[in-house]
Write a protein that holds these residues in place. Structure first.
Motif, PDB file in Angstrom:
ATOM      1  N   THR A  65      48.377   4.307  15.931  1.00  0.00           N
ATOM      2  CA  THR A  65      48.459   5.017  14.650  1.00  0.00           C
ATOM      3  C   THR A  65      49.268   6.298  14.787  1.00  0.00           C
ATOM      4  N   LEU A  66      49.015   7.037  15.836  1.00  0.00           N
ATOM      5  CA  LEU A  66      49.698   8.315  16.028  1.00  0.00           C
ATOM      6  C   LEU A  66      51.163   8.118  16.421  1.00  0.00           C
ATOM      7  N   VAL A  67      51.422   7.126  17.269  1.00  0.00           N
ATOM      8  CA  VAL A  67      52.808   6.856  17.677  1.00  0.00           C
ATOM      9  C   VAL A  67      53.634   6.409  16.477  1.00  0.00           C
ATOM     10  N   ASN A  68      53.071   5.535  15.662  1.00  0.00           N
ATOM     11  CA  ASN A  68      53.804   4.996  14.516  1.00  0.00           C
ATOM     12  C   ASN A  68      54.045   6.045  13.443  1.00  0.00           C
ATOM     13  N   LYS A  69      53.340   7.145  13.518  1.00  0.00           N
ATOM     14  CA  LYS A  69      53.597   8.241  12.595  1.00  0.00           C
ATOM     15  C   LYS A  69      54.694   9.170  13.123  1.00  0.00           C
ATOM     16  N   GLY A  70      55.217   8.857  14.289  1.00  0.00           N
ATOM     17  CA  GLY A  70      56.311   9.643  14.861  1.00  0.00           C
ATOM     18  C   GLY A  70      55.856  10.831  15.672  1.00  0.00           C
ATOM     19  N   LEU A  71      54.582  10.855  16.055  1.00  0.00           N
ATOM     20  CA  LEU A  71      54.051  12.039  16.726  1.00  0.00           C
ATOM     21  C   LEU A  71      54.423  12.099  18.208  1.00  0.00           C
ATOM     22  N   LEU A  72      54.840  10.984  18.809  1.00  0.00           N
ATOM     23  CA  LEU A  72      55.283  11.055  20.197  1.00  0.00           C
ATOM     24  C   LEU A  72      56.576  11.869  20.290  1.00  0.00           C
ATOM     25  N   GLN A  73      57.497  11.672  19.333  1.00  0.00           N
ATOM     26  CA  GLN A  73      58.707  12.491  19.323  1.00  0.00           C
ATOM     27  C   GLN A  73      58.373  13.971  19.131  1.00  0.00           C
ATOM     28  N   VAL A  98      48.223  13.765  26.116  1.00  0.00           N
ATOM     29  CA  VAL A  98      48.257  12.905  24.932  1.00  0.00           C
ATOM     30  C   VAL A  98      49.398  11.897  25.040  1.00  0.00           C
ATOM     31  N   MET A  99      50.563  12.356  25.483  1.00  0.00           N
ATOM     32  CA  MET A  99      51.704  11.435  25.617  1.00  0.00           C
ATOM     33  C   MET A  99      51.436  10.361  26.664  1.00  0.00           C
ATOM     34  N   ILE A 100      50.754  10.724  27.748  1.00  0.00           N
ATOM     35  CA  ILE A 100      50.392   9.718  28.756  1.00  0.00           C
ATOM     36  C   ILE A 100      49.431   8.704  28.145  1.00  0.00           C
ATOM     37  N   ASN A 101      48.465   9.178  27.373  1.00  0.00           N
ATOM     38  CA  ASN A 101      47.545   8.262  26.687  1.00  0.00           C
ATOM     39  C   ASN A 101      48.319   7.271  25.821  1.00  0.00           C
ATOM     40  N   PHE A 102      49.275   7.789  25.055  1.00  0.00           N
ATOM     41  CA  PHE A 102      50.074   6.913  24.200  1.00  0.00           C
ATOM     42  C   PHE A 102      50.733   5.807  25.015  1.00  0.00           C
ATOM     43  N   CYS A 103      51.362   6.192  26.124  1.00  0.00           N
ATOM     44  CA  CYS A 103      52.120   5.230  26.927  1.00  0.00           C
ATOM     45  C   CYS A 103      51.225   4.235  27.645  1.00  0.00           C
ATOM     46  N   VAL A 104      50.051   4.677  28.076  1.00  0.00           N
ATOM     47  CA  VAL A 104      49.140   3.802  28.815  1.00  0.00           C
ATOM     48  C   VAL A 104      48.440   2.825  27.881  1.00  0.00           C
ATOM     49  N   TYR A 105      47.934   3.324  26.766  1.00  0.00           N
ATOM     50  CA  TYR A 105      47.087   2.502  25.899  1.00  0.00           C
ATOM     51  C   TYR A 105      47.845   1.853  24.746  1.00  0.00           C
ATOM     52  N   TYR A 106      49.105   2.261  24.543  1.00  0.00           N
ATOM     53  CA  TYR A 106      49.948   1.617  23.531  1.00  0.00           C
ATOM     54  C   TYR A 106      51.339   1.455  24.131  1.00  0.00           C
ATOM     55  N   PRO A 115      54.118  -0.064  23.592  1.00  0.00           N
ATOM     56  CA  PRO A 115      55.387   0.083  22.851  1.00  0.00           C
ATOM     57  C   PRO A 115      55.759   1.528  22.543  1.00  0.00           C
ATOM     58  N   ALA A 116      54.941   2.477  22.926  1.00  0.00           N
ATOM     59  CA  ALA A 116      55.164   3.881  22.555  1.00  0.00           C
ATOM     60  C   ALA A 116      56.539   4.376  22.973  1.00  0.00           C
ATOM     61  N   GLY A 117      56.981   3.976  24.150  1.00  0.00           N
ATOM     62  CA  GLY A 117      58.252   4.476  24.670  1.00  0.00           C
ATOM     63  C   GLY A 117      59.438   4.191  23.765  1.00  0.00           C
ATOM     64  N   LYS A 118      59.356   3.111  22.979  1.00  0.00           N
ATOM     65  CA  LYS A 118      60.460   2.756  22.091  1.00  0.00           C
ATOM     66  C   LYS A 118      60.712   3.842  21.050  1.00  0.00           C
ATOM     67  N   SER A 119      59.672   4.584  20.705  1.00  0.00           N
ATOM     68  CA  SER A 119      59.823   5.601  19.659  1.00  0.00           C
ATOM     69  C   SER A 119      60.692   6.769  20.116  1.00  0.00           C
ATOM     70  N   LEU A 120      60.936   6.855  21.426  1.00  0.00           N
ATOM     71  CA  LEU A 120      61.797   7.928  21.927  1.00  0.00           C
ATOM     72  C   LEU A 120      63.255   7.493  22.036  1.00  0.00           C
ATOM     73  N   ASP A 121      63.524   6.237  21.670  1.00  0.00           N
ATOM     74  CA  ASP A 121      64.902   5.759  21.671  1.00  0.00           C
ATOM     75  C   ASP A 121      65.639   6.243  20.422  1.00  0.00           C
ATOM     76  N   THR A 122      66.934   6.311  20.526  1.00  0.00           N
ATOM     77  CA  THR A 122      67.753   6.539  19.341  1.00  0.00           C
ATOM     78  C   THR A 122      67.929   5.199  18.625  1.00  0.00           C
ATOM     79  N   ARG A 123      68.598   5.206  17.493  1.00  0.00           N
ATOM     80  CA  ARG A 123      68.805   3.955  16.755  1.00  0.00           C
ATOM     81  C   ARG A 123      69.623   2.961  17.577  1.00  0.00           C
ATOM     82  N   GLY A 124      70.411   3.471  18.489  1.00  0.00           N
ATOM     83  CA  GLY A 124      71.209   2.576  19.316  1.00  0.00           C
ATOM     84  C   GLY A 124      70.463   2.013  20.505  1.00  0.00           C
TER      85      GLY A 124
END
Length: 556
Positions: free
Chosen positions: A377-385, A421-429, A431-440
């Motif tokens: 939920t938090l990653v999909n809201k853009g909070l990892l960025q 928090v960011m480690i939690n995102f990456c461990v338990y979700y 796909p989180a890392g994809k949110s740090l990619d650019t559109r390319g």
């Protein structure tokens, strides 16, 4: 990541039979020493499975604010009870005083009566009297011995009068702020104190202003008495972080919840008071304050104090709630509210981070630990960025403060929380890392900055000749863990290799191995084996060792 806190919260010792303390002995409760920062290293990495359930690396397992590190009882052990024969003039006088008190309290309790549909001036007056008298140590002791509290706290779930409810909460605050009492907690739970707390939470206006309203029907003498009660409450040693100028039914209810949490010895104690209705009210305070700037001007604005207290008690309660049957409701209904609060937090200047921001990050840690849906939920809201951006700024602030010999500990603490928090995102979700990619599909600027921070500073970890530098090593260790999980994605791993001067993933692997070795040495120093059991899925170090193995295999 699971905090000890918000965080092993202070828990007051319960009364037990045994030798009496003399008047020269003072009992006190001290918050646990902060294991993360003690020694300026990774001393807090040890796991406590009873609370963590295998929490990752213990990030966030911090004690409360330094202002809350100590909580001392004002009352010594009562010496008015004599189980043997009367042997002295002093005891004869005490017996006489007890008899007079019994007559006095019986008269007051007769006037207290029971809650009624229409507010009773007689009941209000008696409750005002008790609220004033419980400021006196002798009265508190005698009230406990007499058992009069049974009648004071009778049928609290039926109390609809805000004025009487405030007086009852004042009595509770006076009693819990000065002495541990398991019996009192049991009485409050049995008589429906949670329902009264719920009603009080709905009134944010100062009690003195509230009493002046005609519809409250409070006499001028009663208004004066409420002012006196308010003044006495502000003198209690319970406002460690911020002393409010106004005391509303909401503020007092929040403080009562805090005091109950300090005394609770079992999770069931909290669940009894943190009813569904009370929890809804607390999160409604957060929801309303997330975008209200006055709630973030802490502690200058009254609204900010209520916002802080609501966040404070929820953060402490979240540790247990997320490990109970309440976890699904917290994930679906309350995580979105925390997401809004976190978004506001991350939009604030990192060099100004303080208690509110730290609490927000801590509750986020608690609610995402071992929780795929909450993390998603938090990653999909853009909070990892947002977290990555704030972490970069916080790193720069901490590094600059070290150069200026003015280490900003609050910012550093928040930096640790953000990395956690960011480690939690990456461990338990995953796909989180994809949110740090650019559109390319290539790593974005926040990630590149994190990689550069690691590349510029990780080689200096062996030069830690001060507490501040050792603490920076902790942050760099957590940054290495974060980058390690992110580098499981090939585009990020390739970018790490291209940015790092050694053009290899090996420096990251080396840092992770150093982290593991240091943790094992700390565990050995604390009496543990220092070895991770093979196949122990709940072990943070086992997970970290598997991460190192995967990174090595990818680079082979």
């Amino acid at each position: 990541m699971t905090p000890s806190k918000r965080l092993a919260r202070p828990i007051l010792a319960t009364k037990k039979s045994g030798p009496k303390f003399t008047y020269t002995q003072q009992r006190s409760m001290l918050a646990e020493k902060d294991p993360l920062f003690d020694g300026g290293g990774l001393g807090g990495m040890g796991m406590d499975d009873s609370l963590s359930g295998g929490a990752l690396f213990n990030i966030g397992r911090l004690t409360k604010s330094a202002a809350l590190d100590a909580f001392s009882f004002m009352d010594e052990e009562d010496e008015t009870v004599n189980t043997g024969a009367v042997r002295s003039i002093h005891e004869l006088r005490q017996a006489g005083a007890n008899s007079r008190f019994a007559d006095e309290i019986e008269d007051i309790l007769d006037r207290v009566g029971s809650p009624s549909e229409k507010p009773s001036s007689l009941r209000r007056g008696a409750l005002f009297e008790i609220a004033q008298k419980t400021n006196e140590k002798s009265f508190r002791s005698q009230l406990r011995n007499h058992g009069g509290a049974d009648d004071v706290f009778k049928s609290l779930d039926k109390e609809t009068d805000l004025i009487s409810g405030f007086a009852i909460a004042a009595v509770v605050a006076n009693m819990l702020a000065t002495s541990a009492s398991t019996l009192l907690l049991q009485q409050l739970k049995a008589q429906g104190f949670a329902a009264l707390i719920e009603r009080l939470l709905g009134e944010p206006r100062d009690i003195v202003l509230l009493a002046k309203e005609r519809k409250q029907n409070v006499s001028r003498n009663g208004q004066t008495t409420l002012g006196t009660i308010k003044a006495s409450l502000l003198k209690l040693p319970i406002w460690e972080t911020a002393l409010p100028e106004l005391v509303s039914p909401r503020t007092l209810a929040l403080k009562c919840l805090d005091l109950i949490m300090r005394q609770s010895t079992q999770m069931s104690d909290e669940f009894e008071v943190f009813s569904s209705e009370v929890t809804d009210q607390l999160f409604s305070i957060l929801a309303a304050g997330a975008s209200d700037q006055t709630c973030w001007d802490f502690p200058k604005e009254q609204a900010s104090i209520d916002f802080f207290l609501a966040l404070y008690v929820l953060e402490g309660h979240s540790i247990y709630a997320m490990q109970s049957h309440l976890s699904p409701k917290w994930t679906t209904q309350y995580v979105p509210i925390v997401a809004d609060v976190l978004e506001t937090t991350l939009g604030r200047p990192a060099d100004k981070f303080n208690d509110l921001e730290s609490l927000t990050l801590r509750i986020t840690l608690n609610m995402t630990n071992h929780n795929h849906d909450a993390s998603g939920t938090l990653v999909n809201k853009g909070l990892l960025q947002n977290l990555a951006q704030s972490a970069c700024v916080a790193f720069d602030v901490v590094l600059n403060s070290m150069k200026a010999d003015a280490f900003l500990s609050k910012v550093y603490e928040s930096l640790i929380m953000m990395l956690g928090v960011m480690i939690n995102f990456c461990v338990y979700y995953p796909p989180a890392g994809k949110s740090l990619d650019t559109r390319g599909g290539t790593p974005g600027p926040q990630l590149e900055r994190l990689i550069q921070l690691f590349a510029d500073n990780h080689s200096k970890t062996s030069d830690a000749d001060s507490k501040e530098k050792a603490q920076l090593n902790v942050a760099l260790g957590y940054l290495a863990i974060l980058l390690g999980y992110l580098c499981l994605r090939e585009p990020i791993r390739d970018r790490f290799i291209s940015v790092h001067p050694k053009k290899s993933i090996q420096p990251l692997v080396d840092s992770l191995n150093e982290f593991i070795i240091y943790h094992q040495r700390v565990e050995e120093a604390q009496g543990g084996s220092g070895k991770t059991k093979e196949g122990d899925e709940s072990s943070a170090m086992a997970r970290l060792q598997r991460l190192v193995s995967v990174l090595k295999s990818e680079c082979a």
